[in-house]
Enzyme design. Sequence first.
Site, PDB file in Angstrom:
ATOM      1  N   TYR A   1       0.820  -1.204   0.000  1.00  0.00           N
ATOM      2  CA  TYR A   1       0.000   0.000   0.000  1.00  0.00           C
ATOM      3  C   TYR A   1       0.853   1.253   0.000  1.00  0.00           C
ATOM      4  O   TYR A   1       2.069   1.192   0.221  1.00  0.00           O
ATOM      5  CB  TYR A   1      -0.957  -0.001   1.201  1.00  0.00           C
ATOM      6  CG  TYR A   1      -0.315   0.269   2.544  1.00  0.00           C
ATOM      7  CD1 TYR A   1       0.515  -0.670   3.155  1.00  0.00           C
ATOM      8  CD2 TYR A   1      -0.534   1.471   3.208  1.00  0.00           C
ATOM      9  CE1 TYR A   1       1.099  -0.406   4.388  1.00  0.00           C
ATOM     10  CE2 TYR A   1       0.053   1.745   4.441  1.00  0.00           C
ATOM     11  CZ  TYR A   1       0.867   0.789   5.027  1.00  0.00           C
ATOM     12  OH  TYR A   1       1.456   1.046   6.237  1.00  0.00           O
TER      13      TYR A   1
ATOM     14  N   GLU B   1      11.935   2.026  14.463  1.00  0.00           N
ATOM     15  CA  GLU B   1      11.074   3.112  13.945  1.00  0.00           C
ATOM     16  C   GLU B   1       9.788   3.114  14.768  1.00  0.00           C
ATOM     17  O   GLU B   1       9.651   2.354  15.718  1.00  0.00           O
ATOM     18  CB  GLU B   1      10.793   2.929  12.448  1.00  0.00           C
ATOM     19  CG  GLU B   1      10.118   1.619  12.103  1.00  0.00           C
ATOM     20  CD  GLU B   1       9.953   1.385  10.600  1.00  0.00           C
ATOM     21  OE1 GLU B   1       9.845   2.356   9.825  1.00  0.00           O
ATOM     22  OE2 GLU B   1       9.914   0.202  10.202  1.00  0.00           O
TER      23      GLU B   1
ATOM     24  N   LYS C   1       6.475  -2.263   1.885  1.00  0.00           N
ATOM     25  CA  LYS C   1       5.331  -1.656   2.574  1.00  0.00           C
ATOM     26  C   LYS C   1       4.107  -2.561   2.406  1.00  0.00           C
ATOM     27  O   LYS C   1       3.222  -2.295   1.589  1.00  0.00           O
ATOM     28  CB  LYS C   1       5.087  -0.253   2.013  1.00  0.00           C
ATOM     29  CG  LYS C   1       4.168   0.598   2.859  1.00  0.00           C
ATOM     30  CD  LYS C   1       4.254   2.046   2.429  1.00  0.00           C
ATOM     31  CE  LYS C   1       3.177   2.907   3.032  1.00  0.00           C
ATOM     32  NZ  LYS C   1       3.221   3.003   4.500  1.00  0.00           N
TER      33      LYS C   1
ATOM     34  N   LEU D   1      11.094   0.919   7.135  1.00  0.00           N
ATOM     35  CA  LEU D   1      10.545   1.396   5.867  1.00  0.00           C
ATOM     36  C   LEU D   1      11.306   2.661   5.460  1.00  0.00           C
ATOM     37  O   LEU D   1      11.582   3.521   6.299  1.00  0.00           O
ATOM     38  CB  LEU D   1       9.056   1.726   6.034  1.00  0.00           C
ATOM     39  CG  LEU D   1       8.362   2.150   4.734  1.00  0.00           C
ATOM     40  CD1 LEU D   1       8.181   0.956   3.809  1.00  0.00           C
ATOM     41  CD2 LEU D   1       7.019   2.798   5.024  1.00  0.00           C
TER      42      LEU D   1
HETATM   43  N1  PMP Z   1       7.680   3.451   8.936  1.00  0.00           N
HETATM   44  C1  PMP Z   1       6.528   2.758   8.954  1.00  0.00           C
HETATM   45  C2  PMP Z   1       6.516   1.428   9.607  1.00  0.00           C
HETATM   46  C3  PMP Z   1       5.360   3.292   8.379  1.00  0.00           C
HETATM   47  O1  PMP Z   1       4.211   2.584   8.391  1.00  0.00           O
HETATM   48  C4  PMP Z   1       5.408   4.590   7.809  1.00  0.00           C
HETATM   49  C5  PMP Z   1       4.172   5.230   7.229  1.00  0.00           C
HETATM   50  N2  PMP Z   1       3.630   4.500   6.211  1.00  0.00           N
HETATM   51  C6  PMP Z   1       6.630   5.270   7.804  1.00  0.00           C
HETATM   52  C7  PMP Z   1       7.747   4.684   8.383  1.00  0.00           C
HETATM   53  C8  PMP Z   1       6.752   6.641   7.194  1.00  0.00           C
HETATM   54  O2  PMP Z   1       6.733   6.557   5.792  1.00  0.00           O
HETATM   55  P1  PMP Z   1       6.182   7.759   4.898  1.00  0.00           P
HETATM   56  O3  PMP Z   1       6.993   8.952   5.250  1.00  0.00           O
HETATM   57  O4  PMP Z   1       6.419   7.304   3.511  1.00  0.00           O
HETATM   58  O5  PMP Z   1       4.726   7.924   5.228  1.00  0.00           O
END
Ligand code: PMP
Length: 285
Positions: free
Chosen positions: A33, A179, A147, A204
């Site tokens: 996603y 994270e 993701k 991620l």
């Molecule tokens: N880490 C994780 C585990 C996440 O789910 C997200 C948000 N989707 C992020 C980091 C931040 O990613 P982004 O800046 O692309 O939203």
Amino acid sequence: MSRITYVNGAYLPEEKAKISIFDRGFLFADGVYEVSSVLNGKLIDNTAHLARLHRSLNELAMAAPASDDEITAIQEELIKRNNLKEGVVYLQVTRGAADRSFTYPVNTPSSLVMFTQEHDLIDNPKTQTGLSVITVPDMRWGRRDIKTVQLLAASMAKQAAIDVGADDAWLIEGDVITEGTSNNTYIVTHDGTIVTQHLGHKILSGITRQAVLTLAKEDDIIIEERPFTLDEALQATEAFVTSASTFVLPVVRINGTDIGNGKPGRIAHKLRQIYLDKALNGTLA
Ligand code: PMP
């Protein structure tokens, strides 16, 4: 009022939006996603989100459901049909519906679902108060760089935080913060250096992380991409998180201990401002 959603070629009111019980996203969490934010009716940093979508799809040998131009056109159509000014567009691709089997089905078209969610992204009250987080053991799988929609461990961690009156959880592996449940995590050391976990399979690669680190470098802030421990975080002068739907948010408390003076930090505030200015005037990336 019912939203208009998108399911495999059709724009449908949310009550009519349905997928098969055989969809592999439902049975195996076999799906990926993206969440793109929308400000003033415009998608923010969407090209980078679509690039990450392709990376996730490639890692799972899953076919793209449509071209990038087609996906963007659907996102924009949903923004228009729902008159979305501020919020997010969620998009999910799964390997499609096939008889239940652990092996990947052959020639099954992947499935594409999208919907919008309205949120006050700019006037988030947590900007003023900062977030209180707790640490929770990181129980997720070994490919967090993909993701996927298998978000149960993250959901459990977030709920554990809410249950004790905190806002979110920081996931911890050994003594290292990997994270947040749905964001990347940062600390600022006494000499003003930003420290954040390096990219790899453990986290991620956040689209907001990428943008914010670039903006921080342009502002002559030193960045160290390396693991940091809970102890280091507790000694930090400030802490913050980034994600597409929250941009930059300060973290003021970890496991009940104030970070720095217990108030939102100067660097987090500044980076949020720079990010929002660029996002709003279309000069991000
Ligand atoms: N880490 C994780 C585990 C996440 O789910 C997200 C948000 N989707 C992020 C980091 C931040 O990613 P982004 O800046 O692309 O939203």
